[in-house]
Design a protein around this motif. Structure first.
Motif, PDB file in Angstrom:
ATOM      1  N   THR A  30       0.830  -1.208   0.000  1.00 39.80           N
ATOM      2  CA  THR A  30       0.000   0.000   0.000  1.00 39.80           C
ATOM      3  C   THR A  30       0.862   1.256   0.000  1.00 39.80           C
ATOM      4  O   THR A  30       0.656   2.161  -0.811  1.00 39.80           O
ATOM      5  N   LEU A  31       1.843   1.301   0.910  1.00 34.97           N
ATOM      6  CA  LEU A  31       2.692   2.499   0.991  1.00 34.97           C
ATOM      7  C   LEU A  31       3.407   2.721  -0.329  1.00 34.97           C
ATOM      8  O   LEU A  31       3.563   3.846  -0.787  1.00 34.97           O
ATOM      9  N   GLY A  32       3.827   1.618  -0.947  1.00 37.45           N
ATOM     10  CA  GLY A  32       4.543   1.730  -2.216  1.00 37.45           C
ATOM     11  C   GLY A  32       3.657   2.312  -3.300  1.00 37.45           C
ATOM     12  O   GLY A  32       4.065   3.192  -4.048  1.00 37.45           O
ATOM     13  N   VAL A  33       2.428   1.813  -3.368  1.00 40.05           N
ATOM     14  CA  VAL A  33       1.526   2.297  -4.416  1.00 40.05           C
ATOM     15  C   VAL A  33       1.221   3.788  -4.220  1.00 40.05           C
ATOM     16  O   VAL A  33       1.020   4.518  -5.176  1.00 40.05           O
ATOM     17  N   PHE A  34       1.247   4.222  -2.968  1.00 44.17           N
ATOM     18  CA  PHE A  34       1.040   5.658  -2.718  1.00 44.17           C
ATOM     19  C   PHE A  34       2.360   6.439  -2.789  1.00 44.17           C
ATOM     20  O   PHE A  34       2.432   7.581  -2.355  1.00 44.17           O
ATOM     21  N   SER A  35       3.377   5.793  -3.284  1.00 41.79           N
ATOM     22  CA  SER A  35       4.707   6.383  -3.474  1.00 41.79           C
ATOM     23  C   SER A  35       5.264   7.007  -2.199  1.00 41.79           C
ATOM     24  O   SER A  35       5.984   7.998  -2.258  1.00 41.79           O
ATOM     25  N   LEU A  36       4.942   6.394  -1.046  1.00 40.14           N
ATOM     26  CA  LEU A  36       5.547   6.839   0.219  1.00 40.14           C
ATOM     27  C   LEU A  36       6.774   5.968   0.452  1.00 40.14           C
ATOM     28  O   LEU A  36       6.745   4.993   1.211  1.00 40.14           O
ATOM     29  N   THR A  37       7.842   6.330  -0.254  1.00 42.15           N
ATOM     30  CA  THR A  37       8.958   5.392  -0.330  1.00 42.15           C
ATOM     31  C   THR A  37       9.677   5.188   0.994  1.00 42.15           C
ATOM     32  O   THR A  37      10.059   4.073   1.323  1.00 42.15           O
ATOM     33  N   SER A  38       9.870   6.265   1.758  1.00 43.81           N
ATOM     34  CA  SER A  38      10.640   6.057   2.986  1.00 43.81           C
ATOM     35  C   SER A  38       9.836   5.188   3.949  1.00 43.81           C
ATOM     36  O   SER A  38      10.382   4.285   4.581  1.00 43.81           O
ATOM     37  N   ALA A  39       8.530   5.422   4.027  1.00 47.21           N
ATOM     38  CA  ALA A  39       7.694   4.581   4.892  1.00 47.21           C
ATOM     39  C   ALA A  39       7.710   3.142   4.381  1.00 47.21           C
ATOM     40  O   ALA A  39       7.810   2.194   5.158  1.00 47.21           O
ATOM     41  N   MET A  40       7.642   2.981   3.068  1.00 47.84           N
ATOM     42  CA  MET A  40       7.646   1.634   2.501  1.00 47.84           C
ATOM     43  C   MET A  40       8.932   0.899   2.856  1.00 47.84           C
ATOM     44  O   MET A  40       8.910  -0.277   3.207  1.00 47.84           O
ATOM     45  N   ASN A  41      10.054   1.622   2.798  1.00 49.42           N
ATOM     46  CA  ASN A  41      11.323   0.976   3.123  1.00 49.42           C
ATOM     47  C   ASN A  41      11.355   0.502   4.569  1.00 49.42           C
ATOM     48  O   ASN A  41      11.846  -0.593   4.862  1.00 49.42           O
ATOM     49  N   ILE A  42      10.820   1.320   5.468  1.00 54.05           N
ATOM     50  CA  ILE A  42      10.808   0.903   6.876  1.00 54.05           C
ATOM     51  C   ILE A  42       9.902  -0.322   7.039  1.00 54.05           C
ATOM     52  O   ILE A  42      10.247  -1.298   7.696  1.00 54.05           O
ATOM     53  N   ALA A  43       8.729  -0.261   6.389  1.00 55.56           N
ATOM     54  CA  ALA A  43       7.800  -1.390   6.488  1.00 55.56           C
ATOM     55  C   ALA A  43       8.439  -2.661   5.938  1.00 55.56           C
ATOM     56  O   ALA A  43       8.235  -3.755   6.455  1.00 55.56           O
ATOM     57  N   ARG A  44       9.234  -2.501   4.905  1.00 57.29           N
ATOM     58  CA  ARG A  44       9.879  -3.667   4.296  1.00 57.29           C
ATOM     59  C   ARG A  44      10.892  -4.294   5.245  1.00 57.29           C
ATOM     60  O   ARG A  44      11.003  -5.504   5.346  1.00 57.29           O
ATOM     61  N   GLN A  45      11.643  -3.440   5.951  1.00 56.84           N
ATOM     62  CA  GLN A  45      12.608  -3.971   6.939  1.00 56.84           C
ATOM     63  C   GLN A  45      11.842  -4.759   7.991  1.00 56.84           C
ATOM     64  O   GLN A  45      12.279  -5.820   8.445  1.00 56.84           O
ATOM     65  N   MET A  46      10.689  -4.198   8.381  1.00 56.91           N
ATOM     66  CA  MET A  46       9.890  -4.827   9.410  1.00 56.91           C
ATOM     67  C   MET A  46       9.364  -6.178   8.897  1.00 56.91           C
ATOM     68  O   MET A  46       9.403  -7.178   9.601  1.00 56.91           O
ATOM     69  N   GLU A  47       8.896  -6.163   7.663  1.00 62.38           N
ATOM     70  CA  GLU A  47       8.360  -7.386   7.078  1.00 62.38           C
ATOM     71  C   GLU A  47       9.434  -8.468   7.035  1.00 62.38           C
ATOM     72  O   GLU A  47       9.193  -9.616   7.380  1.00 62.38           O
ATOM     73  N   ARG A  48      10.638  -8.054   6.660  1.00 62.43           N
ATOM     74  CA  ARG A  48      11.722  -9.010   6.518  1.00 62.43           C
ATOM     75  C   ARG A  48      12.042  -9.649   7.873  1.00 62.43           C
ATOM     76  O   ARG A  48      12.277 -10.832   7.983  1.00 62.43           O
ATOM     77  N   LEU A  49      12.033  -8.809   8.909  1.00 62.06           N
ATOM     78  CA  LEU A  49      12.349  -9.313  10.238  1.00 62.06           C
ATOM     79  C   LEU A  49      11.243 -10.247  10.749  1.00 62.06           C
ATOM     80  O   LEU A  49      11.510 -11.253  11.408  1.00 62.06           O
ATOM     81  N   LEU A  50      10.002  -9.923  10.423  1.00 59.33           N
ATOM     82  CA  LEU A  50       8.884 -10.744  10.902  1.00 59.33           C
ATOM     83  C   LEU A  50       8.771 -12.068  10.153  1.00 59.33           C
ATOM     84  O   LEU A  50       8.126 -12.994  10.602  1.00 59.33           O
ATOM     85  N   ASN A  51       9.416 -12.124   8.991  1.00 58.55           N
ATOM     86  CA  ASN A  51       9.285 -13.313   8.150  1.00 58.55           C
ATOM     87  C   ASN A  51      10.267 -14.395   8.597  1.00 58.55           C
ATOM     88  O   ASN A  51      11.103 -14.829   7.843  1.00 58.55           O
ATOM     89  N   ARG A  52      10.180 -14.809   9.850  1.00 60.97           N
ATOM     90  CA  ARG A  52      11.082 -15.830  10.359  1.00 60.97           C
ATOM     91  C   ARG A  52      10.307 -17.112  10.587  1.00 60.97           C
ATOM     92  O   ARG A  52       9.111 -17.081  10.851  1.00 60.97           O
ATOM     93  N   SER A  53      11.057 -18.200  10.557  1.00 58.26           N
ATOM     94  CA  SER A  53      10.384 -19.476  10.788  1.00 58.26           C
ATOM     95  C   SER A  53      10.287 -19.773  12.278  1.00 58.26           C
ATOM     96  O   SER A  53       9.732 -20.781  12.680  1.00 58.26           O
ATOM     97  N   ILE A  54      10.869 -18.921  13.104  1.00 56.24           N
ATOM     98  CA  ILE A  54      10.756 -19.116  14.547  1.00 56.24           C
ATOM     99  C   ILE A  54      10.270 -17.815  15.184  1.00 56.24           C
ATOM    100  O   ILE A  54      10.326 -16.758  14.552  1.00 56.24           O
ATOM    101  N   LEU A  55       9.843 -17.910  16.421  1.00 58.79           N
ATOM    102  CA  LEU A  55       9.398 -16.705  17.120  1.00 58.79           C
ATOM    103  C   LEU A  55      10.573 -15.762  17.353  1.00 58.79           C
ATOM    104  O   LEU A  55      11.676 -16.198  17.657  1.00 58.79           O
TER     105      LEU A  55
END
Lengths: 124, 612
Positions: free
Chosen positions: B302-327
Motif C-alpha cells: 500500500t505504501l509503495g503504491v502511494f509512493s511513500l517510499t521512505s515509509a515503505m522501506n521501513i515497512a519492508r525492513q519490518m516485514e523481513r524481520l517478521l518473516n522468520r520461521s521461529i518466534l
C-alpha cells in the motif's frame, strides 16, 4: 491501445481506486473491481473481462486459490491473470510461473505504467 | 549460489559446509525434515541437498511434499543405502539427482554445479558474458584474459548475474539470493559491493556500464549485443513517459485518496504494534507473528503504491524481520518497535508528494560537507537504512555552488558540515541562514570549545561535539533536528489569473511546499476550511471579493489571526502596499516573481511563526 476491460481483485479498496484511476487516465480502459476472491470469481464469470489483476495475499481465499478456481471453471479458464504482489521472491515467481499465470507485477508500481506493462505481458 | 543443506550428521555438515562454501556457495543448514520444509518453503534456494534418513520427516517424504506444493528447486538426495528401490523412490518423489554415502566430496560438488546449471539460462560449465569468463569449478574470473581478484561477495554477485544473464536483479532479490537467511544486510551494503565490483571490472578493461542500473528496479548485465530492450521479465520494461499534466493529476489523486487510506494504515500499524508488544512480553504465538508479517507485507504494497517510499522501506525492513520461521526474541522485537515508531512518525508527517518519475522518490536528503571518507560511508549506510539519501560534497565551495548557483537545487532536509576552518564555515552558515532561512544545519567538531559553540549558534547553526560519539549517535542527533521542517507546509494561493494558478504549483513544489489553488474567491471559506493551509498567498484585484477583504475576514477570526498572509499583486504602488499591511498582511510581493524567491518568502514567514 485498444479499449479493454480489466478486473482487479484486491482486498484493499484504496489500491483498487488508485489502479482504476491510473489505468483509466492513461488508456481509458474500463476497470471492474472485486474485494475478495469469491466476489472476483463471480464478477469474472458474469463480466468476462479481458484480463484479471489478482492480489496474491488476501484473507480467506488467497490469490493462488482464486486463480486455481478461475482456471478450473471453463467460463473463466481462458482469461489471462496477472498477479500483483508486494515482493516476489524468485521461488514465488517460479511457483507462479508453474501455476500458469500470465505475469507478475510487483508493488510498488506507478498505476500510470500499468496499461503499458499489462499490454507487454499479454502481447496486446 | 544459495544452498539448503538438510542433514543431521554433524561431521558431514561440517565437511559439506566447508567444501560448498569454498566454492562460493552460501549454505543454510537445518537438521530435521520439518525444519527443512520450513526453510525450503520460506526462503529462496538454488539447490537443496537432502539426506534421506532424517528425524521428524524423512527426505523422500519431504521431497514429495515440496514438489506437491509446487516448489521446483533442484534437489540432490544423499543416501547411505545403495539399493535401487530407494533411488527409484527418491527420483519418483521428485529429486533431481542422488549421491550414495560415502561419497567423494569432489563428485558431490560437481553434481551440485550440474544442478545449478539446470536452473540457469546459461547451461555451459563456463559462464561468460562478452569478454568476461567465470569458471565455477576453479572459481577463477577473467576479463579479456586478464585475471580478476574478487572478494567472495563480488564473485557471488557476478555469478548470480551470469547464471541468469537476461534478468534484472533488485536489491531485495540480491539479498535473498546471496545472503544467508539469518543476515539482514542494508541495501547500501549491496550497493557498495557492486560499486567495488564495477570498479574492478572497469580496471580490467570492461565498459563502465558492464553492470547497468535501472533506477528503482535493479541491476543487470549490459552488452552491445544484448541491449536492455531484450530483457524478458515483465518487471524490467523501462517506464513509459507520461505527460507532466498526467503526473500532476495522478499525484493530486494519490494525495486525495491517501487522506482516506492513512487512518487504515495507522490502524494496521496499531495491530502490528499490539503483536510486537506481546513478542516483547514473550506471550506471542507463532501464528500471531505470522499475522503481523502478513499485515506488514500488505503495508509495504500500500505504501509503495502511494509512493511513500521512505515509509515503505521501513515497512519492508519490518516485514523481513517478521518473516522468520521461529518466534522472534525480545531483543529482535525491540528493533521492530523502533521500526514501528519510525513508521508511525513517517506516515504521520508525509503524504504522496514527490514527482512520480524522480530517481530517488520520496527520500529526504542529507547534505554532507567535508566529512571524512569513513564517516561518509557509515553515515550513508545508516541514512539509507532509515530512508534518507545523502549527497556528499568535499568542500564548502562545492556546497555553495550546489545550494546557490544551481537554479533548482534539491534542498536538503539537513546539512551536516565539519568544523575545520572556522572562518569559511561561518561565512557559509551566515549565507545559508540568510538565503535559506530555516534550513537545518549541524556543525560537527571533535573539539569541545564554548567559543566554537557560540560562533556556530550565532551564525544560525547547531553544534555537535562528536568526540566519543558513534556514527549511529551522530545520525540520531542529526535527524532529531529534522521533523519540524520535513512536514510539507500547505500553501493556498487565491488568484483569478488562471495561467498563474496553473504554473504556481510547479514553481513551488520543488521547494517542499504543497499547493492548493483557487480561482473563485466565492469558494474561499469552504476551501480554506477543508485545506487548513499553513500560509496563504492572495491576489488583491479579484472579481466581486478582493484580496484585502479576504484578509480582513481572516484577521477577525480567532482561528486564522496568525495565518501568514502574503499578497502578490501586479500593482507596485505604495498605496496598495500600505493598504495590505493595514489589513494584516505579513508580506507584499510584486509580480512577476520567481518560484524560488516566493518559496523563500513563504518559508520565512512560516519560520517566524514557529519561533514566535
Amino acid at each position: 491501445m485498444k479499449n479493454k476491460r480489466l478486473l482487479t481483485i484486491d482486498d484493499e479498496e484504496s489500491i483498487q481506486i488508485v489502479i482504476k484511476f491510473g489505468i483509466h487516465m492513461v488508456a481509458g480502459w474500463e476497470v471492474l473491481s472485486a474485494s475478495d476472491g469469491r466476489m472476483g470469481i463471480d464478477t469474472a464469470k458474469r463480466e468476462l473481462p479481458d484480463a484479471i489483476l489478482l492480489d496474491v495475499m488476501m484473507p480467506e481465499m488467497d490469490g493462488i486459490a482464486t486463480f486455481k478456481e478461475l482456471q478450473a471453471n471453463h467460463i473463466t479458464a481462458g482469461i489471462p491473470v496477472i498477479f500483483l504482489t508486494a515482493k516476489a521472491q524468485t521461488a514465488e515467481k517460479k511457483q507462479f510461473n508453474d501455476l500458469g499465470v500470465s505475469g507478475v507485477i510487483t508493488k510498488p508500481f506507478n498505476s500510470l505504467d500499468l496499461p503499458e506493462r499489462i499490454s507487454k505481458i499479454l502481447n496486446w | 549460489m544459495k544452498i539448503l543443506l538438510i542433514e543431521d550428521d554433524d561431521a558431514l555438515i561440517a565437511l559439506l559446509t566447508r567444501s560448498l562454501s569454498s566454492q562460493h556457495h552460501i549454505v543454510d543448514v537445518v537438521k530435521d525434515g520439518e525444519m527443512g520444509w520450513t526453510y525450503a518453503s520460506t526462503f529462496d534456494y538454488d539447490t537443496i541437498v537432502l539426506d534421506i534418513m532424517l528425524p521428524k520427516l524423512d527426505g523422500i517424504s519431504l521431497c514429495k511434499k515440496l514438489r506437491g506444493a509446487g516448489y521446483t528447486t533442484p534437489i540432490l538426495l544423499l543416501t547411505s543405502q545403495y539399493n535401487t528401490t530407494i533411488k527409484v523412490q527418491g527420483l519418483d518423489a521428485g529429486a533431481d539427482d542422488y549421491v550414495v554415502k560415502p561419497f567423494d566430496i569432489a563428485e558431490l560438488t560437481a553434481r551440485v554445479r550440474a544442478l545449478l546449471r539446470r536452473g540457469s539460462t546459461n547451461p555451459l560449465p563456463l559462464l561468460s558474458w562478452g569478454d568476461l569468463m567465470l569458471n565455477p569449478i576453479s572459481c577463477e574470473v577473467n576479463y579479456n584474459g586478464q585475471a580478476l581478484t574478487l572478494t567472495t561477495k563480488e564473485y557471488d554477485l557476478l555469478e548470480l548475474f551470469l547464471r541468469d544473464s537476461y534478468r534484472v536483479f533488485s536489491n531485495d532479490e540480491i539479498i535473498d539470493r546471496l545472503w544467508s537467511s539469518d543476515d539482514f544486510p542494508a541495501e547500501a551494503t549491496v550497493r557498495s559491493h557492486l560499486r567495488r565490483l564495477r570498479h574492478k571490472l572497469q580496471s580490467a578493461g570492461a565498459p563502465h556500464d558492464f553492470i547497468g542500473t535501472i533506477h528503482g528496479r535493479g541491476y543487470y548485465l549490459t552488452s552491445s549485443q544484448n541491449s536492455p530492450q531484450s530483457l524478458i521479465s515483465s518487471n524490467d520494461n523501462s517506464q513509459p513517459i507520461h505527460s507532466h499534466q498526467q503526473q500532476t493529476e495522478y499525484l493530486a489523486f494519490l494525495q486525495e485518496t491517501w487522506v482516506q487510506t492513512k487512518p487504515q494504515c495507522l490502524e494496521i500499524l496499531s495491530k502490528i504494534a499490539a503483536i510486537v508488544d506481546q513478542l516483547l512480553l514473550e506471550t506471542c504465538t507463532y501464528p500471531e507473528q505470522q499475522q503481523a508479517h502478513q499485515k506488514a507485507h500488505k503495508l509495504v504494497g500500500t505504501l509503495g503504491v502511494f509512493s511513500l517510499t521512505s515509509a515503505m522501506n521501513i515497512a519492508r525492513q519490518m516485514e523481513r524481520l517478521l518473516n522468520r520461521s521461529i518466534l522472534l526474541s525480545p531483543t529482535e522485537s525491540l528493533t521492530l518497535q523502533t521500526y514501528l515508531s519510525e513508521l508511525f512518525r513517517d506516515i504521520e508527517v508525509n503524504s504522496p508528494s514527490q514527482k512520480i518519475d524522480s530517481p530517488h522518490p520520496g527520500l529526504s536528503l542529507l547534505l554532507l560537507i567535508d566529512i571524512d571518507q569513513n564517516s561518509i560511508q557509515s553515515l550513508t549506510d545508516i541514512a539509507d537504512n532509515h530512508g534518507y539519501r545523502t549527497i556528499s560534497l568535499s568542500t564548502i565551495e562545492a556546497a555553495d555552488r550546489y545550494l546557490f548557483s544551481n537554479s533548482n537545487p534539491n534542498l536538503p532536509a539537513l546539512i551536516l558540515v565539519n568544523l575545520r576552518e572556522s572562518s569559511s564555515i561561518l561565512g557559509f552558515l551566515h549565507n545559508v541562514h540568510l538565503r535559506l532561512y530555516d534550513q537545518a544545519i549541524l556543525v560537527l567538531s571533535d573539539r569541545d570549545e564554548l567559543i566554537d559553540r557560540l560562533a556556530v549558534v550565532r551564525h544560525g547553526g547547531k553544534f555537535l561535539c562528536t568526540a566519543n560519539l558513534t556514527t549511529e549517535q551522530i545520525f540520531t542527533t542529526a535527524v532529531s533536528l529534522i521533523p519540524l521542517i520535513t512536514t510539507t507546509p500547505k500553501v493556498m494561493v487565491v488568484d483569478d489569473d488562471l495561467d498563474w494558478l496553473r504554473t504556481v504549483p510547479k514553481l513551488l513544489q520543488p521547494w517542499g511546499l504543497k499547493i492548493t489553488t483557487l480561482a473563485d474567491p466565492q469558494q474561499f471559506w469552504n476551501v480554506l476550511q477543508s485545506v487548513q493551509p499553513d500560509a496563504l498567498v492572495l491576489d488583491i484585484q479579484m472579481p466581486e471579493i478582493n484580496g484585502l477583504e479576504l484578509c480582513q475576514v481572516l484577521r477577525s477570526d480567532p482561528n486564522w489571526q496568525r495565518l501568514p498572509i502574503l499578497f502578490l499583486s501586479v500593482s507596485k504602488d505604495s498605496i496598495s502596499q500600505q493598504e495590505a499591511f493595514n489589513v494584516g498582511a505579513d508580506d507584499y510581493l510584486c509580480k512577476p516573481m520567481m518560484g524560488g524567491e516566493l518559496a523563500q518568502r513563504i518559508r520565512h514567514r512560516l519560520a517566524r511563526l514557529q519561533f514566535s
